[in-house]
Design a protein around this motif. Sequence first.
Motif, short mmCIF file in Angstrom:
data_model
loop_
_atom_site.label_atom_id
_atom_site.label_comp_id
_atom_site.label_asym_id
_atom_site.label_seq_id
_atom_site.Cartn_x
_atom_site.Cartn_y
_atom_site.Cartn_z
N UNK A 124 -53.56 -61.46 -25.87
CA UNK A 124 -53.93 -60.07 -25.62
C UNK A 124 -53.29 -59.18 -26.68
N UNK A 125 -54.11 -58.40 -27.37
CA UNK A 125 -53.63 -57.55 -28.44
C UNK A 125 -54.08 -56.11 -28.21
N UNK A 126 -53.53 -55.20 -29.01
CA UNK A 126 -53.94 -53.80 -28.92
C UNK A 126 -55.42 -53.64 -29.28
N UNK A 127 -55.85 -54.39 -30.28
CA UNK A 127 -57.25 -54.31 -30.70
C UNK A 127 -58.17 -54.78 -29.58
N UNK A 128 -57.83 -55.92 -28.97
CA UNK A 128 -58.68 -56.44 -27.89
C UNK A 128 -58.68 -55.50 -26.69
N UNK A 129 -57.54 -54.83 -26.43
CA UNK A 129 -57.47 -53.87 -25.35
C UNK A 129 -58.38 -52.67 -25.62
N UNK A 130 -58.35 -52.19 -26.86
CA UNK A 130 -59.21 -51.06 -27.24
C UNK A 130 -60.68 -51.43 -27.10
N UNK A 131 -61.03 -52.62 -27.55
CA UNK A 131 -62.41 -53.08 -27.41
C UNK A 131 -62.81 -53.19 -25.94
N UNK A 132 -61.86 -53.66 -25.10
CA UNK A 132 -62.14 -53.83 -23.67
C UNK A 132 -62.45 -52.51 -22.99
N UNK A 133 -61.84 -51.42 -23.45
CA UNK A 133 -62.10 -50.09 -22.87
C UNK A 133 -63.58 -49.75 -22.98
N UNK A 134 -64.21 -50.18 -24.05
CA UNK A 134 -65.62 -49.88 -24.28
C UNK A 134 -66.55 -51.05 -23.91
N UNK A 135 -66.02 -51.97 -23.10
CA UNK A 135 -66.84 -53.09 -22.66
C UNK A 135 -67.12 -54.12 -23.71
N UNK A 136 -66.32 -54.14 -24.77
CA UNK A 136 -66.55 -55.05 -25.89
C UNK A 136 -65.47 -56.12 -26.00
N UNK A 137 -64.90 -56.53 -24.88
CA UNK A 137 -63.78 -57.47 -24.91
C UNK A 137 -64.15 -58.83 -25.47
N UNK A 138 -65.43 -59.19 -25.45
CA UNK A 138 -65.86 -60.51 -25.93
C UNK A 138 -66.63 -60.41 -27.24
N UNK A 139 -66.46 -59.30 -27.96
CA UNK A 139 -67.24 -59.11 -29.19
C UNK A 139 -66.79 -60.07 -30.28
N UNK A 140 -65.54 -60.51 -30.23
CA UNK A 140 -64.99 -61.39 -31.27
C UNK A 140 -65.26 -62.85 -30.94
#
Length: 363
Positions: A124-140
């Motif tokens: 879990x990283x800051x980047x993945x947390x930021x992406x998760x806020x916008x529903x993009x947690x699995x974009x990577x």
Amino acid sequence: MKSKYYALNGIKGILAIAIACIYHIATIDFPYTLTRPFGEVSWIEWVYSNGGSFVEFFLVLSGFTSCLVYTARIDDGENFSTFIKKRFFRLFPLILFSLITSLILDGIFFARFNHPFFKDGSTNTFVSFTLAIFGMSAIDNGIQSWNFPAWSITVFLICWVIFYFVVFSTKHNKDLRVWLMTLIVFIGLFIQFTPSNTAMFLFNRDMSRGYISFFSGAILCHIYQIFKDRDKNILALAFVIYLILIYILSLAHVQIGNLTVFTGMFLWPILTFFVLHLEILNKFFLLKPLQFLGDISFHIYLMNYTIEIIFYLLLDGLGLIRGMKSIPFYISYILIHIIVAYLVMRVLNIVEKNIKLRLKSKT
């Protein structure tokens, strides 16, 4: 009287319970206990092992309803901004709330056991947390993080975006629209059968599940709306024969192959068709209890990770961590999911209404 299409909402409630309260028991928390409540029941054991395919069912239903509700609106000129705002902001409060609560509870769990709740997850990283806020947690490349069940929201959002542009670009050619959707399904098939180490943005196994299932649902919607009753009866007979053959093959222990392909392209679209076509099934899924569960289905699903951590911490504190095969435990586990999901839905609705009133008063 509610339209027969509301029966699809009733299916969602059962799917959410099956994923959160049966499948996730075997994949997130309760592997620590080496128990599977009622695992001796064959169909429950099937859900423990294969319940992830119910996400495909959600995607099929989403593709069908998106086609049913939004195709005409897009053809009439609804712009992309309006379309995606309706889809995203309907889920955003729940995405944010479930993310924050899972973060807090996972922190408590880490302090207690010195490892994250879901040990098999990514860092879990800051980047993945930021992406998760916008529903993009699995974009990577489909890697899951933070509130793990929320990975599927990424797939839904991207499929909605693709759906809009497919419909928008084929306003005057409905046949081309179906062919483009079929092409997207085949792209999903191609990804499913390529080595997983070749995964990249938009071309990974998780996204392929959306391409196959979501657009199979959309194609089914086109077929269902075009076919006359006589054609639907013939199609229903063909589907029955197909399911009988599959059942016979299963008795002979013949493998059905790729589960995503089988369920996303065939099994779940067929069952969706039967729910709409057969009156007895349609009336069953229109029952108020199932409609209620359907209304809170995403809340059950996205709050599941938080609820599982709470359950584990409580049971560990009470020394009952290995007593989870009892009927009272199982019933309470399901009921708490339903109660929490309903309360979260009500609270978020109240907060949303208050924010809208304040914004309206300022203007």
